[in-house]
Design an enzyme around this catalytic site. Structure first.
Site, PDB file in Angstrom:
ATOM      1  N   ASP A  29      -6.730  -6.149   4.125  1.00  0.00           N
ATOM      2  CA  ASP A  29      -6.023  -4.869   4.228  1.00  0.00           C
ATOM      3  C   ASP A  29      -6.131  -4.339   5.653  1.00  0.00           C
ATOM      4  O   ASP A  29      -7.231  -4.089   6.147  1.00  0.00           O
ATOM      5  CB  ASP A  29      -6.655  -3.876   3.242  1.00  0.00           C
ATOM      6  N   GLY A  30      -4.968  -4.173   6.302  1.00  0.00           N
ATOM      7  CA  GLY A  30      -4.957  -3.545   7.620  1.00  0.00           C
ATOM      8  C   GLY A  30      -4.202  -4.358   8.647  1.00  0.00           C
ATOM      9  O   GLY A  30      -4.627  -5.464   9.000  1.00  0.00           O
ATOM     10  N   GLY A  31      -3.068  -3.852   9.092  1.00  0.00           N
ATOM     11  CA  GLY A  31      -2.314  -4.541  10.128  1.00  0.00           C
ATOM     12  C   GLY A  31      -1.699  -5.848   9.683  1.00  0.00           C
ATOM     13  O   GLY A  31      -1.384  -6.707  10.513  1.00  0.00           O
TER      14      GLY A  31
ATOM     15  N   MET B 204     -11.870   4.943  -0.840  1.00  0.00           N
ATOM     16  CA  MET B 204     -12.494   5.204   0.459  1.00  0.00           C
ATOM     17  C   MET B 204     -13.104   6.596   0.389  1.00  0.00           C
ATOM     18  O   MET B 204     -12.641   7.546   1.020  1.00  0.00           O
ATOM     19  CB  MET B 204     -11.455   5.082   1.577  1.00  0.00           C
TER      20      MET B 204
ATOM     21  N   ASP C  74      -4.556   3.769  -1.693  1.00  0.00           N
ATOM     22  CA  ASP C  74      -5.637   4.139  -0.777  1.00  0.00           C
ATOM     23  C   ASP C  74      -6.089   5.562  -1.068  1.00  0.00           C
ATOM     24  O   ASP C  74      -5.388   6.524  -0.770  1.00  0.00           O
ATOM     25  CB  ASP C  74      -5.154   4.031   0.669  1.00  0.00           C
TER      26      ASP C  74
ATOM     27  N   GLY D 196       1.191  -2.125   4.194  1.00  0.00           N
ATOM     28  CA  GLY D 196       1.771  -0.804   4.038  1.00  0.00           C
ATOM     29  C   GLY D 196       2.952  -0.596   4.948  1.00  0.00           C
ATOM     30  O   GLY D 196       4.108  -0.629   4.529  1.00  0.00           O
TER      31      GLY D 196
ATOM     32  N   HIS E 162      -8.302   1.776  -4.415  1.00  0.00           N
ATOM     33  CA  HIS E 162      -9.229   1.489  -3.317  1.00  0.00           C
ATOM     34  C   HIS E 162      -9.887   2.797  -2.907  1.00  0.00           C
ATOM     35  O   HIS E 162      -9.286   3.625  -2.210  1.00  0.00           O
ATOM     36  CB  HIS E 162      -8.435   0.854  -2.171  1.00  0.00           C
TER      37      HIS E 162
ATOM     38  N   GLY F 281      -9.048   4.631   7.124  1.00  0.00           N
ATOM     39  CA  GLY F 281      -8.803   6.045   7.353  1.00  0.00           C
ATOM     40  C   GLY F 281      -7.403   6.393   7.786  1.00  0.00           C
ATOM     41  O   GLY F 281      -7.024   7.561   7.756  1.00  0.00           O
TER      42      GLY F 281
ATOM     43  N   GLY G  45      -0.984   2.043   9.693  1.00  0.00           N
ATOM     44  CA  GLY G  45      -0.299   1.713  10.931  1.00  0.00           C
ATOM     45  C   GLY G  45      -1.175   1.221  12.059  1.00  0.00           C
ATOM     46  O   GLY G  45      -0.716   1.129  13.201  1.00  0.00           O
TER      47      GLY G  45
ATOM     48  N   HIS H  55      -1.320  -1.134  -4.315  1.00  0.00           N
ATOM     49  CA  HIS H  55      -2.585  -0.753  -3.678  1.00  0.00           C
ATOM     50  C   HIS H  55      -2.546   0.743  -3.394  1.00  0.00           C
ATOM     51  O   HIS H  55      -1.641   1.235  -2.715  1.00  0.00           O
ATOM     52  CB  HIS H  55      -2.755  -1.541  -2.381  1.00  0.00           C
TER      53      HIS H  55
ATOM     54  N   SER I 246       0.837  -1.198   0.000  1.00  0.00           N
ATOM     55  CA  SER I 246       0.000   0.000   0.000  1.00  0.00           C
ATOM     56  C   SER I 246       0.870   1.245   0.000  1.00  0.00           C
ATOM     57  O   SER I 246       1.670   1.460   0.917  1.00  0.00           O
ATOM     58  CB  SER I 246      -0.903   0.011   1.237  1.00  0.00           C
TER      59      SER I 246
ATOM     60  N   MET J 133      -8.475   8.483  -0.252  1.00  0.00           N
ATOM     61  CA  MET J 133      -9.333   8.968   0.842  1.00  0.00           C
ATOM     62  C   MET J 133      -9.748  10.410   0.569  1.00  0.00           C
ATOM     63  O   MET J 133      -8.926  11.224   0.127  1.00  0.00           O
ATOM     64  CB  MET J 133      -8.588   8.880   2.178  1.00  0.00           C
TER      65      MET J 133
ATOM     66  N   MET K 258     -11.493  -5.385   5.155  1.00  0.00           N
ATOM     67  CA  MET K 258     -10.734  -4.458   5.988  1.00  0.00           C
ATOM     68  C   MET K 258     -10.540  -5.085   7.369  1.00  0.00           C
ATOM     69  O   MET K 258     -11.504  -5.432   8.048  1.00  0.00           O
ATOM     70  CB  MET K 258     -11.477  -3.126   6.124  1.00  0.00           C
TER      71      MET K 258
END
Length: 223
Positions: A175-177, A68, A35, A197, A66, A142, A145, A33, A8, A37, A137
């Site tokens: 996606d996420g963590g 958002m 993001d 990311g 992606h 938003g 990290g 990827h 990401s 926003m 997700m």
């Protein structure tokens, strides 16, 4: 499906994005990827179609935009023209998910749907034939990290089971963590695409992690 890694760019150095893209491509990344926003659907504002357009000539990797954003249907044309290969929209961001997915496909692109942690998989029941990608997700969207939310693992398993049982050619992304500790859990649950990311761009040895991810769970069948 072979396991794919999609770094990401949200965690990349925005002052040297072209070089960052080159580095992850040389390290073996499969997708990029992005993001997107808008400061409305999520609090932050990040990048838009001009960034994607600027990077497009410098990589042959699949680029997943992606979105958002509120009212994602209003932005499809600009990202299609910028060179996106996949446009992924949030199920929560539109009252007309079927229409938006059809508009993505009409432009010759692959269509994805992202689900927030609290969004149930049943929301996809009537749009599966339009999907190329489901993005789960594992943090609230938003910000980069954030810590992985383990409660999403049963949802990944449910979606992976549906895809497998029906033989749908749909990628399942998380996606996420996602990092060295959480990736094995995600792959065991059935993910075919890992979005990472901070683990890739901000941790020592992050580029080596791209190849390490691909060894999780042993060899996979190509389709």
């Amino acid at each position: 499906m072979s396991l794919k890694v999609a770094p990401s760019l949200l965690s990349a150095d925005f002052g040297r994005l072209r070089e960052e893209v080159r580095r992850i491509e040389e390290a073996g990344a499969d997708w990029i990827h992005l993001d997107i926003m808008d400061g409305n659907f999520v609090p932050a504002i990040t990048m838009g179609p001009l960034v994607l357009k600027a990077l497009r000539p410098h990589t042959g990797l699949t680029m997943d935009a992606h979105l958002m954003v509120a009212d994602p249907g209003a932005h499809l044309e600009s990202f299609a023209r910028a060179g996106a290969d996949i446009i992924t929209v949030h199920a929560e961001a539109t009252a007309h998910l079927d229409r938006v997915l059809r508009e993505i496909k009409k432009r010759g692109l692959k269509a994805g749907v992202a689900l927030n942690p609290a969004t149930p998989p049943e929301i996809l029941d009537y749009v599966w034939p339009l999907l190329d990608l489901v993005l789960v997700m594992s943090v609230n969207p938003g910000a980069g990290g954030q810590a992985f939310i383990p409660e999403v693992l049963p949802k990944i398993e449910t979606l992976a089971g549906q895809i497998r049982d029906h033989g749908w050619p749909v990628e399942l992304s998380v996606d996420g963590g996602v990092n060295a500790q959480t990736a094995p859990q995600v792959v065991a649950a059935g993910a075919t695409v890992l979005v990472a990311g901070s683990a890739v761009f901000r941790d020592p040895g992050g580029l080596e992690l791209i190849q390490a991810f691909k060894t999780i769970g042993g060899p996979r069948q190509e389709v």
